[in-house]
Motif scaffolding. Sequence first.
Motif, mmCIF file in Angstrom:
data_model
loop_
_atom_site.group_PDB
_atom_site.id
_atom_site.type_symbol
_atom_site.label_atom_id
_atom_site.label_comp_id
_atom_site.label_asym_id
_atom_site.label_seq_id
_atom_site.Cartn_x
_atom_site.Cartn_y
_atom_site.Cartn_z
ATOM 1 N N LEU A 9 3.902 -6.122 1.430
ATOM 2 C CA LEU A 9 3.402 -7.428 0.991
ATOM 3 C C LEU A 9 2.408 -7.998 2.001
ATOM 4 C CD1 LEU A 9 4.235 -8.900 -1.596
ATOM 5 C CD2 LEU A 9 5.796 -10.278 -0.237
ATOM 6 N N ILE A 10 1.197 -8.273 1.523
ATOM 7 C CA ILE A 10 0.148 -8.842 2.380
ATOM 8 C C ILE A 10 -0.356 -10.125 1.727
ATOM 9 C CG2 ILE A 10 -2.213 -8.489 3.267
ATOM 10 C CD1 ILE A 10 -1.499 -5.463 3.450
ATOM 11 N N LYS A 11 -0.482 -11.176 2.540
ATOM 12 C CA LYS A 11 -1.054 -12.430 2.044
ATOM 13 C C LYS A 11 -2.048 -12.961 3.070
ATOM 14 C CE LYS A 11 -1.793 -15.972 -0.562
ATOM 15 N NZ LYS A 11 -2.600 -15.793 -1.781
ATOM 16 N N ARG A 12 -3.279 -13.103 2.616
ATOM 17 C CA ARG A 12 -4.318 -13.660 3.486
ATOM 18 C C ARG A 12 -4.749 -15.022 2.961
ATOM 19 N NH1 ARG A 12 -6.492 -8.457 2.502
ATOM 20 N NH2 ARG A 12 -5.860 -6.959 4.115
ATOM 21 N N PHE A 13 -4.987 -15.938 3.889
ATOM 22 C CA PHE A 13 -5.619 -17.223 3.575
ATOM 23 C C PHE A 13 -6.940 -17.231 4.346
ATOM 24 C CE2 PHE A 13 -1.028 -18.027 3.253
ATOM 25 C CZ PHE A 13 -0.945 -18.587 1.984
ATOM 26 N N GLY A 14 -8.048 -16.884 3.647
ATOM 27 C CA GLY A 14 -9.331 -16.746 4.349
ATOM 28 C C GLY A 14 -9.235 -15.614 5.356
ATOM 29 N N ASN A 15 -9.529 -15.908 6.614
ATOM 30 C CA ASN A 15 -9.470 -14.882 7.667
ATOM 31 C C ASN A 15 -8.082 -14.734 8.276
ATOM 32 O OD1 ASN A 15 -12.200 -14.290 7.473
ATOM 33 N ND2 ASN A 15 -12.770 -15.964 8.857
ATOM 34 N N PHE A 16 -7.173 -15.647 7.897
ATOM 35 C CA PHE A 16 -5.838 -15.624 8.497
ATOM 36 C C PHE A 16 -4.883 -14.772 7.659
ATOM 37 C CE2 PHE A 16 -1.532 -17.632 8.695
ATOM 38 C CZ PHE A 16 -1.234 -17.247 9.994
ATOM 39 N N THR A 17 -4.239 -13.803 8.309
ATOM 40 C CA THR A 17 -3.248 -12.962 7.623
ATOM 41 C C THR A 17 -1.854 -13.538 7.876
ATOM 42 O OG1 THR A 17 -4.658 -11.025 7.918
ATOM 43 C CG2 THR A 17 -2.361 -10.602 7.379
ATOM 44 N N ALA A 18 -1.301 -14.176 6.844
ATOM 45 C CA ALA A 18 0.022 -14.809 6.984
ATOM 46 C C ALA A 18 1.136 -13.771 6.896
ATOM 47 C CB ALA A 18 0.204 -15.868 5.905
ATOM 48 N N LEU A 19 0.970 -12.776 6.007
ATOM 49 C CA LEU A 19 1.941 -11.684 5.869
ATOM 50 C C LEU A 19 1.206 -10.364 6.021
ATOM 51 C CD1 LEU A 19 4.019 -12.857 2.756
ATOM 52 C CD2 LEU A 19 4.506 -13.273 5.155
ATOM 53 N N ASP A 20 1.786 -9.483 6.829
ATOM 54 C CA ASP A 20 1.077 -8.242 7.154
ATOM 55 C C ASP A 20 1.979 -7.031 6.880
ATOM 56 O OD1 ASP A 20 -0.670 -6.383 8.111
ATOM 57 O OD2 ASP A 20 -0.661 -7.077 10.189
ATOM 58 N N GLY A 21 2.158 -6.711 5.590
ATOM 59 C CA GLY A 21 2.944 -5.528 5.216
ATOM 60 C C GLY A 21 4.439 -5.772 5.268
ATOM 61 N N VAL A 22 4.911 -6.842 4.610
ATOM 62 C CA VAL A 22 6.343 -7.198 4.647
ATOM 63 C C VAL A 22 7.131 -6.348 3.641
ATOM 64 C CG1 VAL A 22 8.003 -9.039 4.116
ATOM 65 C CG2 VAL A 22 5.982 -9.539 5.505
ATOM 66 N N ASN A 23 8.140 -5.641 4.143
ATOM 67 C CA ASN A 23 9.033 -4.836 3.298
ATOM 68 C C ASN A 23 10.460 -5.372 3.423
ATOM 69 O OD1 ASN A 23 7.120 -2.779 2.385
ATOM 70 N ND2 ASN A 23 7.074 -2.162 4.525
ATOM 71 N N ILE A 24 10.996 -5.827 2.303
ATOM 72 C CA ILE A 24 12.389 -6.315 2.271
ATOM 73 C C ILE A 24 13.096 -5.629 1.112
ATOM 74 C CG2 ILE A 24 13.881 -8.334 1.899
ATOM 75 C CD1 ILE A 24 11.569 -10.088 2.888
ATOM 76 N N GLU A 25 14.322 -5.218 1.338
ATOM 77 C CA GLU A 25 15.134 -4.673 0.247
ATOM 78 C C GLU A 25 16.508 -5.328 0.311
ATOM 79 O OE1 GLU A 25 16.492 -0.281 -0.780
ATOM 80 O OE2 GLU A 25 14.322 -0.528 -0.948
#
Length: 297
Positions: A9-25
């Motif tokens: 899971l990746i979430k970017r806001f403009g140049n800011f990466t809030a989530l960088d490859g989140v894996n949850i199970e």
Amino acid sequence: MPILRTSNLIKRFGNFTALDGVNIEMNEGEIFGFIGPNGAGKSTTIRILLGILKATEGEAKIFGLDAWKDAVEIHKRIAYVPGDVNLWPNLTGGEVIDLFVKLRGSNHKSRREELIKKFELDPTKKCRTYSKGNRQKVALVSAFSSDADLYILDEPTSGLDPLMEKVFQECVMDAKKAGKSVLLSSHILSEVEKLCDRVGIIREGKIIETGSLNELRHLTRLNLVVESRQPMPKLHEIKGVHDIIQKEQTLSFQVDSEELDNVMKYISQFGIVKLESSPPTLEDLFMRHYEGSRGEA
């Protein structure tokens, strides 16, 4: 099949990466603790799971359904409590609870009354008169009155006093006994420690560790308090010993769990009078991950 899963899971806001490859199970019937300091990405992840935000990349699934495309279907089976609850100012607490319970299509009146009593909430007051703690109680009573399969709780005890926190913990354990699943996001480590089967630690948008509390404790140190007949002059030179504090004949220190055997052999030469050992708390584990980091909690 996991009840909840995120993949890269990746979430970017403009140049800011809030989530960088989140894996949850997360498995059915488990209480999963999602911990990290404020700003680590907990709430962003939860907003994606709720279908409020769309992920930049990766996928999030609940009950095998896509969190963004199937949000309406998913919401029929989940209950959500945010850390800061905004309510309709002109409705009473009781009216808000009834509204939420009806929206979910469940009507457990006896459960509702029982929870209102437990949380010591006055449901006849208008929401605009409520303190933060009372607004939180309205959200918690609404959530636990409904027959949800998954409870998503984002800093749910924010504003509650210790007595009400205990009531909240009882509600979570009751949900687990009924076979429900709970995702608990928190930075209150004692709360997570009491309740959760497994935890995921998030730091600066990345999951840095996931596992049961016992598994994660291997990463940290035991706390020892030792009183001996003779001084232990070279304890600081023994591998795996940290943070020695001496008070008269008593020493307290931390030991890497994998070095415990050697440390015990060393200290036993000096005539142990008293020995206390306590497992590391999640606080210890957490601080070890974060010490010296920009994301200090």
